[in-house]
Design an enzyme around this catalytic site. Structure first.
Site, PDB file in Angstrom:
ATOM      1  N   TRP A 167       0.828  -1.210   0.000  1.00 17.77           N
ATOM      2  CA  TRP A 167       0.000   0.000   0.000  1.00 17.77           C
ATOM      3  C   TRP A 167       0.862   1.259   0.000  1.00 17.77           C
ATOM      4  O   TRP A 167       0.453   2.293  -0.550  1.00 17.77           O
ATOM      5  CB  TRP A 167      -0.945   0.004   1.199  1.00 17.77           C
ATOM      6  CG  TRP A 167      -0.265   0.075   2.539  1.00 17.77           C
ATOM      7  CD1 TRP A 167       0.220  -0.954   3.281  1.00 17.77           C
ATOM      8  CD2 TRP A 167       0.027   1.269   3.282  1.00 17.77           C
ATOM      9  NE1 TRP A 167       0.791  -0.499   4.440  1.00 17.77           N
ATOM     10  CE2 TRP A 167       0.677   0.865   4.476  1.00 17.77           C
ATOM     11  CE3 TRP A 167      -0.204   2.621   3.064  1.00 17.77           C
ATOM     12  CZ2 TRP A 167       1.105   1.782   5.440  1.00 17.77           C
ATOM     13  CZ3 TRP A 167       0.210   3.535   4.030  1.00 17.77           C
ATOM     14  CH2 TRP A 167       0.848   3.108   5.195  1.00 17.77           C
ATOM     15  N   GLU A 177      -4.641   6.803  -3.169  1.00 20.92           N
ATOM     16  CA  GLU A 177      -4.675   7.874  -2.165  1.00 20.92           C
ATOM     17  C   GLU A 177      -4.109   9.205  -2.660  1.00 20.92           C
ATOM     18  O   GLU A 177      -3.571   9.989  -1.873  1.00 20.92           O
ATOM     19  CB  GLU A 177      -3.953   7.444  -0.878  1.00 20.92           C
ATOM     20  CG  GLU A 177      -4.595   6.264  -0.187  1.00 20.92           C
ATOM     21  CD  GLU A 177      -4.037   6.029   1.211  1.00 20.92           C
ATOM     22  OE1 GLU A 177      -3.861   7.012   1.956  1.00 20.92           O
ATOM     23  OE2 GLU A 177      -3.785   4.869   1.559  1.00 20.92           O
ATOM     24  N   HIS A 258       8.114   5.664  15.209  1.00 20.71           N
ATOM     25  CA  HIS A 258       7.808   4.570  16.136  1.00 20.71           C
ATOM     26  C   HIS A 258       8.873   3.477  16.079  1.00 20.71           C
ATOM     27  O   HIS A 258       9.408   3.167  15.023  1.00 20.71           O
ATOM     28  CB  HIS A 258       6.459   3.928  15.780  1.00 20.71           C
ATOM     29  CG  HIS A 258       5.284   4.708  16.254  1.00 20.71           C
ATOM     30  ND1 HIS A 258       4.067   4.683  15.620  1.00 20.71           N
ATOM     31  CD2 HIS A 258       5.134   5.549  17.316  1.00 20.71           C
ATOM     32  CE1 HIS A 258       3.216   5.463  16.266  1.00 20.71           C
ATOM     33  NE2 HIS A 258       3.844   6.001  17.290  1.00 20.71           N
ATOM     34  N   TYR A 259       9.155   2.923  17.246  1.00 22.43           N
ATOM     35  CA  TYR A 259       9.949   1.700  17.313  1.00 22.43           C
ATOM     36  C   TYR A 259       9.479   0.928  18.550  1.00 22.43           C
ATOM     37  O   TYR A 259       9.528   1.480  19.651  1.00 22.43           O
ATOM     38  CB  TYR A 259      11.444   1.986  17.433  1.00 22.43           C
ATOM     39  CG  TYR A 259      12.268   0.727  17.205  1.00 22.43           C
ATOM     40  CD1 TYR A 259      12.453   0.229  15.919  1.00 22.43           C
ATOM     41  CD2 TYR A 259      12.802   0.024  18.264  1.00 22.43           C
ATOM     42  CE1 TYR A 259      13.180  -0.926  15.701  1.00 22.43           C
ATOM     43  CE2 TYR A 259      13.529  -1.143  18.051  1.00 22.43           C
ATOM     44  CZ  TYR A 259      13.718  -1.606  16.767  1.00 22.43           C
ATOM     45  OH  TYR A 259      14.422  -2.759  16.547  1.00 22.43           O
ATOM     46  N   TYR A 263       4.472  -1.131  10.846  1.00 15.04           N
ATOM     47  CA  TYR A 263       4.908  -1.728   9.589  1.00 15.04           C
ATOM     48  C   TYR A 263       6.342  -1.281   9.328  1.00 15.04           C
ATOM     49  O   TYR A 263       6.743  -0.177   9.700  1.00 15.04           O
ATOM     50  CB  TYR A 263       3.980  -1.346   8.430  1.00 15.04           C
ATOM     51  CG  TYR A 263       3.663   0.127   8.333  1.00 15.04           C
ATOM     52  CD1 TYR A 263       4.440   0.986   7.549  1.00 15.04           C
ATOM     53  CD2 TYR A 263       2.584   0.671   9.019  1.00 15.04           C
ATOM     54  CE1 TYR A 263       4.148   2.331   7.453  1.00 15.04           C
ATOM     55  CE2 TYR A 263       2.285   2.026   8.935  1.00 15.04           C
ATOM     56  CZ  TYR A 263       3.071   2.848   8.159  1.00 15.04           C
ATOM     57  OH  TYR A 263       2.778   4.184   8.074  1.00 15.04           O
ATOM     58  N   HIS A 267       8.726   5.633   8.370  1.00 17.08           N
ATOM     59  CA  HIS A 267       7.764   6.698   8.162  1.00 17.08           C
ATOM     60  C   HIS A 267       7.789   7.629   9.370  1.00 17.08           C
ATOM     61  O   HIS A 267       8.080   7.206  10.493  1.00 17.08           O
ATOM     62  CB  HIS A 267       6.353   6.153   7.933  1.00 17.08           C
ATOM     63  CG  HIS A 267       5.877   5.220   9.013  1.00 17.08           C
ATOM     64  ND1 HIS A 267       6.351   3.922   9.159  1.00 17.08           N
ATOM     65  CD2 HIS A 267       4.983   5.404  10.017  1.00 17.08           C
ATOM     66  CE1 HIS A 267       5.758   3.349  10.183  1.00 17.08           C
ATOM     67  NE2 HIS A 267       4.927   4.219  10.726  1.00 17.08           N
TER      68      HIS A 267
END
EC number: 3.6.1.59
Length: 337
Positions: A167, A177, A258-259, A263, A267
């Site tokens: 995606w 998108e 984030h960690y 996914y 990002h």
């Protein structure tokens, strides 16, 4: 929810029909998301999680006439502080029913008019076991991951168990998108695409965007000095685009990675500072400004640092750390937070 034919659509009350926008769906011509769906066709199997703080409930079930399981996430919508909304909300058709009162305090149940009674609904179908597990409330554990543990345990997990990132390539290649794109820099080394986060409801006070670089990087563990130009460009160009389009200054943006991420394609999240977005806690979120400074101080910082994060009991990553003795399995009473 099952595909609704012109005849069967009339049998479903309008209030139970949710229109799913799939203008850019690329695969699975039989996808339920390509048609209107009827809520009465959903059969509830069990509640996966009921989050009282977020006013959210996650439900596993199935749709009549559709193979496979489905997950529906229902979440109360945020209130708008727009004057027009508030004037419409407080009118003669909004009902207040008194529950009790004490001195100057009164507790009431409020029934707004229909147009203000909406609930955000996310539908995942067909939902895999991993999807169901993701939304199921489980016991949590903190891991202090060294780079050695990352190589030994986390990398094999990423390679065998991560969600598809197709995606993301659909967005980067302009296949999906496109209406959600806020900004794009096409440079193959420092460029990125900024899009609306799927969970953003469009309200200014819940602003949530994500930046997807064209460089393929799994997570912050792979970042080093060669990525500083990319990270700085995401920060600077992202801030400028948001200031221009949404009139939100730098000082009111929370910019973070984030960690562990949901996914494994690097990002960057851009969120309105006063919005308590999911995943902003210290055991998951890393401010982009801090990541940049760490790499400026030490180009190979993320191959040396110990990174702490949460794993869910029963998750494959949890099981691997448990087998290595990194986690001690102790029976404890669950605490509702």
């Amino acid at each position: 929810m099952a595909e609704v034919s012109p005849n069967s659509a009339s049998d479903c009350p309008p209030a139970k029909i949710m229109k799913i926008d799939t203008e850019n769906t690329l695969k699975n011509a039989n996808s339920m998301h390509e048609t209107e769906v009827c809520a009465s066709e959903f059969n509830v199997k069990r509640v996966l999680q009921n989050n009282c703080t977020r006013k959210q409930i996650c439900i596993e079930g199935s749709f009549k006439g559709r193979e496979g399981s489905a997950v529906i996430v229902l979440e109360k919508q945020n209130f708008s502080d727009d004057d027009q909304f508030l004037n419409e909300f407080f009118n003669k058709d909004t009902v207040l029913q008194k529950l009790y009162s004490n001195d100057v305090y009164g507790n009431y149940e409020c029934f707004p008019v229909k147009k203000h009674n909406g609930i955000n609904a996310t539908i995942i179908h067909p939902a895999t076991a991993k999807h169901i597990k993701k939304f199921q409330k489980e016991e949590l554990h903190i891991i202090d991951e060294t780079y050695e543990l990352y190589q030994k345990i986390t990398v094999p997990y990423i390679e065998s168990s991560s969600f598809s990132t197709e995606w993301i390539y659909n967005i980067l290649e302009h296949k999906a998108e496109q209406d959600n794109i806020v900004y794009e820099d096409k440079d193959e080394n420092t460029g990125f695409v900024m899009v609306h986060d799927l969970k953003w409801d469009g309200q200014p006070n819940t602003l949530k965007l994500i930046a997807l670089p064209f460089q393929k990087i799994k997570s912050i563990r792979e970042l080093n000095g060669s990525h500083l130009s990319l990270l700085r460009n995401i920060r600077d160009a992202g801030i400028a685009a948001i200031a221009e389009k949404f009139n939100v200054p730098t000082s009111q943006l929370r910019i973070y990675l984030h960690y562990q991420p949901s996914y494994y394609y690097l990002h960057v999240h851009f969120a309105y500072l006063m919005f308590d977005a999911p995943g902003i806690y210290v055991e998951k979120a890393h401010l982009l400004s801090t990541v940049i400074r760490n790499i400026e101080l030490m180009p190979d910082y993320y191959t040396k640092a110990v990174l702490s994060y949460v794993v869910i009991k029963g998750d494959p990553l949890y099981t691997k750390f448990l087998a290595e003795g990194i986690i001690s399995e102790v029976k404890s009473k669950a605490i509702e937070i």
